[in-house]
Design a protein around this motif. Structure first.
Motif, PDB file in Angstrom:
ATOM      1  N   LEU A 376      45.817  47.878  43.573  1.00 19.21           N
ATOM      2  CA  LEU A 376      44.919  47.497  45.285  1.00 19.21           C
ATOM      3  C   LEU A 376      44.049  46.642  44.789  1.00 19.21           C
ATOM      4  CD1 LEU A 376      43.659  51.025  44.683  1.00 19.21           C
ATOM      5  CD2 LEU A 376      46.038  50.578  45.580  1.00 19.21           C
ATOM      6  N   GLU A 377      44.454  44.451  45.004  1.00 23.41           N
ATOM      7  CA  GLU A 377      44.276  43.664  44.600  1.00 23.41           C
ATOM      8  C   GLU A 377      43.057  43.639  44.866  1.00 23.41           C
ATOM      9  OE1 GLU A 377      47.015  40.925  45.798  1.00 23.41           O
ATOM     10  OE2 GLU A 377      48.811  41.846  44.437  1.00 23.41           O
ATOM     11  N   ARG A 378      42.239  43.171  44.295  1.00 25.24           N
ATOM     12  CA  ARG A 378      40.454  41.938  44.346  1.00 25.24           C
ATOM     13  C   ARG A 378      40.767  40.875  43.817  1.00 25.24           C
ATOM     14  NH1 ARG A 378      41.557  45.896  46.629  1.00 25.24           N
ATOM     15  NH2 ARG A 378      39.912  47.725  47.452  1.00 25.24           N
ATOM     16  N   ILE A 379      39.694  40.602  43.847  1.00 27.07           N
ATOM     17  CA  ILE A 379      39.235  38.732  43.109  1.00 27.07           C
ATOM     18  C   ILE A 379      38.168  38.867  42.599  1.00 27.07           C
ATOM     19  CG2 ILE A 379      38.775  36.777  44.161  1.00 27.07           C
ATOM     20  CD1 ILE A 379      41.631  37.022  44.696  1.00 27.07           C
ATOM     21  N   VAL A 380      38.097  38.412  41.411  1.00 31.04           N
ATOM     22  CA  VAL A 380      37.117  38.150  40.575  1.00 31.04           C
ATOM     23  C   VAL A 380      36.545  37.291  41.079  1.00 31.04           C
ATOM     24  CG1 VAL A 380      36.580  37.866  38.242  1.00 31.04           C
ATOM     25  CG2 VAL A 380      38.668  39.028  38.046  1.00 31.04           C
ATOM     26  N   PRO A 381      35.048  38.169  41.357  1.00 33.55           N
ATOM     27  CA  PRO A 381      33.964  37.175  41.407  1.00 33.55           C
ATOM     28  C   PRO A 381      33.499  36.554  40.805  1.00 33.55           C
ATOM     29  CG  PRO A 381      33.458  39.300  40.751  1.00 33.55           C
ATOM     30  CD  PRO A 381      34.817  39.353  40.799  1.00 33.55           C
ATOM     31  N   GLN A 382      32.281  35.068  41.229  1.00 33.52           N
ATOM     32  CA  GLN A 382      31.857  34.233  40.145  1.00 33.52           C
ATOM     33  C   GLN A 382      31.110  35.138  39.302  1.00 33.52           C
ATOM     34  OE1 GLN A 382      32.270  30.982  40.815  1.00 33.52           O
ATOM     35  NE2 GLN A 382      33.354  31.470  42.807  1.00 33.52           N
ATOM     36  N   GLY A 383      31.380  34.099  37.966  1.00 33.00           N
ATOM     37  CA  GLY A 383      30.959  34.991  36.871  1.00 33.00           C
ATOM     38  C   GLY A 383      32.086  35.114  35.742  1.00 33.00           C
ATOM     39  N   GLY A 384      33.576  36.157  35.986  1.00 38.37           N
ATOM     40  CA  GLY A 384      34.456  36.768  36.241  1.00 38.37           C
ATOM     41  C   GLY A 384      34.446  37.980  35.259  1.00 38.37           C
TER      42      GLY A 384
END
Ligand code: HEM
Length: 516
Positions: A376-384
């Motif tokens: 279930l793909e998601r994108i890592v936000p700012q800060g990692g």
């Protein structure tokens, strides 16, 4: 000759450029320290072919066994299996996005699920990457998926169960023929969601086959979504090709069917004594707020109900039946519980939820064979994303969990996590487990359950699915004696995002104890 030389030189040049680009990706990526298959570090072709093979969930399980809790599946893709990160990645704030359109990081997996009509791209609640669009689309319809609203449609589920059993009796019980229960659970699940949505089945059970070709279309669309979704840029040149789309057959017939239902209903006289369905609710909302709910919004919501809600429910229904029939002790204990509960048929949902062993069987079937089988793909936000071993997955990386992997976690589910064992969902009195310890273990198992996803993009139709499954399975096992034609034979599984199981042939007889 000169032309040939120029062509060869150009080809050589292109090859060199490709090698430089791949090496650059390999050596400069901040994900270098995350282990995974060698080719996956260079190109998404690795995961494309793995998914094309039809059993990516097994590869993912093996890779995590070999490499640990973070595995690189593509140049910019990391699969995570540590349950600690489940609520981080799938949180209710929704800051791990399916992806913003403006982001340069190119996941776009979910956008492959958008449809193209003429030159227009039509997104839906499942495929949209934007939290704003998602909230706006969901706001007017969300209330119809709450358990209280779903319960109001229980009579429509009862109606479909009656029809299902009539077909089982006529076609298999009376004739003694073997039943392909995998197909019949699919017919049932498409008909029941259509009943709840438009008070009208799709006709698969009456026909006893895929008479409209819609089931075939759905399979091809999912094969496309799962495979092309691994290199989503290809979608632009295939199904969304600006000149001539090249892709799976479209859901046009489903869209036309949904549009017809809307038009017919608008033209028909309202009848307050009629059993309400979801379309009645959607139309009522439109009447109150016509700007917020256009006819297109209505049709899109209806299509999502059918497309997201039928194959998935069929998958869970098949898992339960297959695992129970493969495990005679579980089957016997389940039937004993049902027989002793003095149940009406079709079994009311409220009663089905009180059956403790049955509930454990359903949870265990969803755990061991979840209906969705990719990350279930998601994108890592700012800060990692900081991992416990000190590694940092940088912002922009695609991360995700595969329910088939996380549901095998031995710390959460026990050493026998790979086996089907409904008892794990019950208190282990024999080995002295206290109620308090059991509750803590139970909560941990539930919190790691990704069958319906989690966070702000959790399954919208979870209650709809649970009502159908709890009612259909209790009533089925109460009414029929079922057994596998060949108890040694394994089913066939095809993982195309939704997990499709086939080759489940059963013998079926009416049980003496009940009458429906
Ligand atoms: C046993 C049956 C079902 C299973 C296992 C299932 C599983 C899932 C999963 C895992 C997700 C999350 C996907 C992600 O995060 O990428 C999801 C989302 C979704 N499901 Fe289901 N589902 C089921 C039944 C249904 C039904 C019956 C409906 C509709 C009536 C439905 C509608 C949706 C929708 C609209 C979404 C997208 C939600 C969003 O992004 O906000 N599902 N489902």
């Amino acid at each position: 000759m000169l032309l040939l030389l120029v062509a060869l030189q150009s080809l050589g040049g292109l090859l060199l450029l490709a090698i430089i680009q791949l090496s650059w990706t390999y050596f400069t990526t901040p994900l270098k320290s995350i282990p995974g298959p060698f080719f996956a570090k260079f190109t998404n072709l690795w995961r494309f072919f793995d998914t094309y093979g039809g059993r990516p969930e097994l590869t993912h399980q093996l890779l995590h066994k070999k490499h640990g809790s973070a595995v690189r599946l593509g140049p910019n893709v990391v699969s995570i299996s540590d349950p600690k990160y489940l609520r981080v990645i799938y949180n209710t704030r929704g800051d791990y996005l399916k992806l913003k359109k403006t982001d340069p990081w190119k996941s776009k997996f979910y956008t492959v699920n958008d449809t193209k009509v003429g030159n227009q791209i039509i997104k839906n609640v499942f495929s949209t990457l934007s939290n704003e669009w998602h909230s706006t689309a969901l706001r007017p319809i969300q209330k119809f998926y709450k358990m209280s609203a779903v319960l109001a449609q229980e009579p429509l589920v009862d109606l479909t169960i009656h029809s299902f059993f009539k077909h089982l009796d006529e076609k298999f019980v009376d004739t003694g023929k073997a039943c392909k229960i995998d197909e019949w659970m699919l017919f049932f699940s498409w008909d029941v969601i259509a009943q709840m949505t438009f008070r009208r089945p799709m006709g698969f059970m009456d026909e006893g086959r895929d008479h409209s070709g819609l089931l075939h279309t759905a399979d091809r669309a999912l094969d496309y979504f799962a495979t092309i979704g691994q290199i989503p840029a290809l979608d632009h040149w295939l199904a969304k090709n600006p000149i001539r789309p090249i892709g799976p057959p479209s859901f046009d017939s489903a869209a036309v069917f949904c549009a017809q239902q809307v038009m017919e209903r608008k033209q028909s006289e309202s009848n307050p004594s009629r059993q309400p369905d979801m379309l009645d609710g959607f139309l009522e909302t439109q009447k109150v707020n016509p700007e917020a709910v256009t006819d297109n919004d209505l049709i899109s919501a209806l299509i999502v109900n059918i497309v997201a809600g039928a194959d998935t429910t069929a998958s869970l229904l098949r898992s339960v039946i297959y695992y129970v029939l493969k495990n005679p002790k579980v089957h016997k204990r389940l039937q004993e519980e049902l027989d002793n509960a003095n149940l009406a048929t079709p079994v009311p949902y409220a009663t089905a939820t009180t059956l403790v062993y049955f509930d454990a069987v359903i949870r265990e079937s969803g755990r061991i064979g979840p209906g969705v089988g990719l990350l279930l793909e998601r994108i890592v936000p700012q800060g990692g994303l900081a991992l416990s071993d000190g590694k940092l997955i940088p912002a922009g990386t695609i991360v995700g969990m595969n329910p088939w992997v996380i549901h095998q976690d031995k710390e959460v589910y026990g050493e026998d996590a790979a086996s089907f064992n409904p008892d794990r969902w019950l208190r282990d009195v024999a080995s002295g487990e206290t109620e308090e310890d059991f509750q803590a273990r139970f909560s941990r198992m539930k919190a790691t359950d990704l069958t319906f996803g989690a966070g702000n993009r959790i399954c919208l139709g979870k209650n709809v699915a649970l009502m159908q499954v709890y009612k259909a399975i209790t009533t089925l096992f109460l009414t029929y004696d079922m057994s596998l034609v060949d108890p040694k034979k394994e089913w066939h599984v095809q993982n195309s995002w939704f997990v499709r199981q086939s080759d489940i042939d059963i013998k079926i007889q009416r049980r003496k104890v009940t009458k429906a």
